[in-house]
Scaffold this motif. Structure first.
Motif, PDB file in Angstrom:
ATOM      1  N   SER A   1     115.814  76.018  26.616  1.00  0.00           N
ATOM      2  CA  SER A   1     114.364  76.240  26.664  1.00  0.00           C
ATOM      3  C   SER A   1     113.720  75.929  25.317  1.00  0.00           C
ATOM      4  N   LEU A   2     114.425  76.232  24.228  1.00  0.00           N
ATOM      5  CA  LEU A   2     113.886  75.891  22.909  1.00  0.00           C
ATOM      6  C   LEU A   2     113.807  74.381  22.726  1.00  0.00           C
ATOM      7  N   GLY A   3     114.836  73.672  23.226  1.00  0.00           N
ATOM      8  CA  GLY A   3     114.794  72.216  23.176  1.00  0.00           C
ATOM      9  C   GLY A   3     113.649  71.661  24.001  1.00  0.00           C
ATOM     10  N   LYS A   4     113.429  72.253  25.179  1.00  0.00           N
ATOM     11  CA  LYS A   4     112.306  71.834  26.025  1.00  0.00           C
ATOM     12  C   LYS A   4     110.975  72.098  25.330  1.00  0.00           C
ATOM     13  N   GLY A   5     110.833  73.283  24.744  1.00  0.00           N
ATOM     14  CA  GLY A   5     109.598  73.624  24.037  1.00  0.00           C
ATOM     15  C   GLY A   5     109.332  72.699  22.865  1.00  0.00           C
ATOM     16  N   LEU A   6     110.396  72.328  22.141  1.00  0.00           N
ATOM     17  CA  LEU A   6     110.241  71.413  21.014  1.00  0.00           C
ATOM     18  C   LEU A   6     109.779  70.044  21.493  1.00  0.00           C
ATOM     19  N   ASP A   7     110.366  69.552  22.579  1.00  0.00           N
ATOM     20  CA  ASP A   7     109.948  68.259  23.127  1.00  0.00           C
ATOM     21  C   ASP A   7     108.495  68.288  23.585  1.00  0.00           C
ATOM     22  N   LEU A   8     108.092  69.388  24.225  1.00  0.00           N
ATOM     23  CA  LEU A   8     106.719  69.514  24.702  1.00  0.00           C
ATOM     24  C   LEU A   8     105.737  69.471  23.537  1.00  0.00           C
ATOM     25  N   TRP A   9     106.073  70.207  22.471  1.00  0.00           N
ATOM     26  CA  TRP A   9     105.114  70.268  21.353  1.00  0.00           C
ATOM     27  C   TRP A   9     105.090  68.977  20.551  1.00  0.00           C
ATOM     28  N   LYS A  10     106.226  68.302  20.467  1.00  0.00           N
ATOM     29  CA  LYS A  10     106.226  67.004  19.796  1.00  0.00           C
ATOM     30  C   LYS A  10     105.337  66.014  20.548  1.00  0.00           C
ATOM     31  N   TYR A  11     105.351  66.101  21.870  1.00  0.00           N
ATOM     32  CA  TYR A  11     104.489  65.211  22.648  1.00  0.00           C
ATOM     33  C   TYR A  11     103.020  65.510  22.376  1.00  0.00           C
TER      34      TYR A  11
ATOM     35  N   SER B   1     102.496  70.419  12.813  1.00  0.00           N
ATOM     36  CA  SER B   1     103.674  70.211  11.971  1.00  0.00           C
ATOM     37  C   SER B   1     104.414  71.520  11.733  1.00  0.00           C
ATOM     38  N   GLU B   2     103.672  72.616  11.580  1.00  0.00           N
ATOM     39  CA  GLU B   2     104.295  73.920  11.355  1.00  0.00           C
ATOM     40  C   GLU B   2     105.011  74.419  12.611  1.00  0.00           C
ATOM     41  N   ILE B   3     104.409  74.233  13.777  1.00  0.00           N
ATOM     42  CA  ILE B   3     105.031  74.684  15.029  1.00  0.00           C
ATOM     43  C   ILE B   3     106.277  73.865  15.345  1.00  0.00           C
ATOM     44  N   VAL B   4     106.228  72.562  15.125  1.00  0.00           N
ATOM     45  CA  VAL B   4     107.404  71.711  15.338  1.00  0.00           C
ATOM     46  C   VAL B   4     108.532  72.151  14.413  1.00  0.00           C
ATOM     47  N   ARG B   5     108.201  72.471  13.182  1.00  0.00           N
ATOM     48  CA  ARG B   5     109.229  72.933  12.238  1.00  0.00           C
ATOM     49  C   ARG B   5     109.870  74.226  12.721  1.00  0.00           C
TER      50      ARG B   5
ATOM     51  N   LEU C   1     110.028  75.518  15.852  1.00  0.00           N
ATOM     52  CA  LEU C   1     110.819  75.342  17.070  1.00  0.00           C
ATOM     53  C   LEU C   1     112.131  74.604  16.787  1.00  0.00           C
ATOM     54  N   SER C   2     112.089  73.613  15.919  1.00  0.00           N
ATOM     55  CA  SER C   2     113.329  72.921  15.559  1.00  0.00           C
ATOM     56  C   SER C   2     114.265  73.851  14.796  1.00  0.00           C
ATOM     57  N   GLY C   3     113.692  74.721  13.951  1.00  0.00           N
ATOM     58  CA  GLY C   3     114.508  75.689  13.217  1.00  0.00           C
ATOM     59  C   GLY C   3     115.160  76.703  14.148  1.00  0.00           C
ATOM     60  N   TYR C   4     114.382  77.217  15.113  1.00  0.00           N
ATOM     61  CA  TYR C   4     114.940  78.153  16.097  1.00  0.00           C
ATOM     62  C   TYR C   4     116.086  77.512  16.885  1.00  0.00           C
ATOM     63  N   THR C   5     115.901  76.267  17.279  1.00  0.00           N
ATOM     64  CA  THR C   5     116.920  75.578  18.071  1.00  0.00           C
ATOM     65  C   THR C   5     118.221  75.432  17.299  1.00  0.00           C
ATOM     66  N   ASN C   6     118.130  75.014  16.043  1.00  0.00           N
ATOM     67  CA  ASN C   6     119.331  74.829  15.238  1.00  0.00           C
ATOM     68  C   ASN C   6     119.967  76.159  14.839  1.00  0.00           C
ATOM     69  N   ASP C   7     119.151  77.181  14.606  1.00  0.00           N
ATOM     70  CA  ASP C   7     119.694  78.507  14.288  1.00  0.00           C
ATOM     71  C   ASP C   7     120.497  79.062  15.458  1.00  0.00           C
ATOM     72  N   LEU C   8     119.917  78.954  16.661  1.00  0.00           N
ATOM     73  CA  LEU C   8     120.606  79.485  17.832  1.00  0.00           C
ATOM     74  C   LEU C   8     121.875  78.689  18.120  1.00  0.00           C
ATOM     75  N   LYS C   9     121.852  77.396  17.911  1.00  0.00           N
ATOM     76  CA  LYS C   9     123.052  76.584  18.104  1.00  0.00           C
ATOM     77  C   LYS C   9     124.172  77.057  17.184  1.00  0.00           C
ATOM     78  N   SER C  10     123.828  77.370  15.939  1.00  0.00           N
ATOM     79  CA  SER C  10     124.838  77.865  14.995  1.00  0.00           C
ATOM     80  C   SER C  10     125.370  79.226  15.419  1.00  0.00           C
TER      81      SER C  10
END
Length: 223
Positions: A137-147, A184-188, A190-199
């Motif tokens: 869902s975080l990956g989906k949210g990141l893609d949505l906001w990048k669009y 730019s702040e929201i994309v940062r 969401l990308s941070g949340y995605t990578n944190d959760l992956k770790s």
């Protein structure tokens, strides 16, 4: 002296040529009467970029619903992730508020938002699934906001062309101040949340505990 005499009538002629509202008001107040169609808030290139702005307002509403679908998925009794629920509701609300900002701006510039105009992204032609795992869902949210962020760049590029018929400095300022910097702040984030959760999920034995701690962290960060 002769040049000055020639320039003065030219200046008056140019000023009269752009005084459409003044001419219409004078005509409307005459015994015959008339319309005042040019007495509006339109100036610059608003007529040329009106469709692009309407499209962006529609896009924001569309993405608002998609974030709401993510929000409702994690607020049910099975998924039950209060942090992600709060995060996706926060972003859904922002998208809705931003769509209102665009509609108000169009009105301020003398136009009307055209909700019948919509440009669909190629990826959206497929069936969408919003019942996702936390990290998906975080990956989906990141893609949505990048669009959403990239679409602002598209509108900005259209407005910022050097041709006078489509250049509109006021709209460029509006897009930059209200959207570009926030995106730019929201994309940062969401990308941070995605990578944190992956770790955190790298150790499958502690995945449930990691998800619980991560969701609590997101809940506090989304306040």
């Amino acid at each position: 002296m002769k040049l000055a005499l020639l320039v003065v009538p030219f200046i008056f002629a140019q000023a009269f040529a752009v005084e459409h509202c003044y001419s219409e008001v004078v005509g409307a107040c005459s015994p015959v009467g008339g319309g005042v169609e040019n007495c509006n808030a339109k100036y610059g290139a608003i007529n040329e970029i009106h469709k692009e702005l309407s499209n962006y307002a529609n896009l924001l509403i569309n993405k608002n619903w998609q974030f709401l679908l993510l929000h409702t998925h994690f607020s049910n009794y099975e998924a039950n992730r209060p942090g992600l629920t709060k995060l996706y509701k926060k972003y859904a609300d922002k998208l809705w508020e931003d769509s209102i900002k665009v509609a108000k701006y169009i009105t301020k510039r003398g136009g009307v938002t055209d909700f019948s105009y919509k440009k669909v992204a190629p990826a959206e032609t497929n069936i969408e699934n919003y019942e996702l795992t936390e990290i998906a869902s975080l990956g989906k949210g990141l893609d949505l906001w990048k669009y959403v962020a990239n679409e602002v760049f598209h509108v900005h590029a259209e407005v910022g062309r050097r041709r006078e018929t489509v250049h509109d400095a006021e709209t460029l300022s509006f897009l930059e101040n209200e959207f570009v910097h926030d995106h730019s702040e929201i994309v940062r984030k969401l990308s941070g949340y995605t990578n944190d959760l992956k770790s955190l999920l790298s150790n499958p034995n502690d995945s449930n505990l990691a998800l619980w701690f991560f969701d609590n962290y997101v809940a506090k960060a989304a306040e």
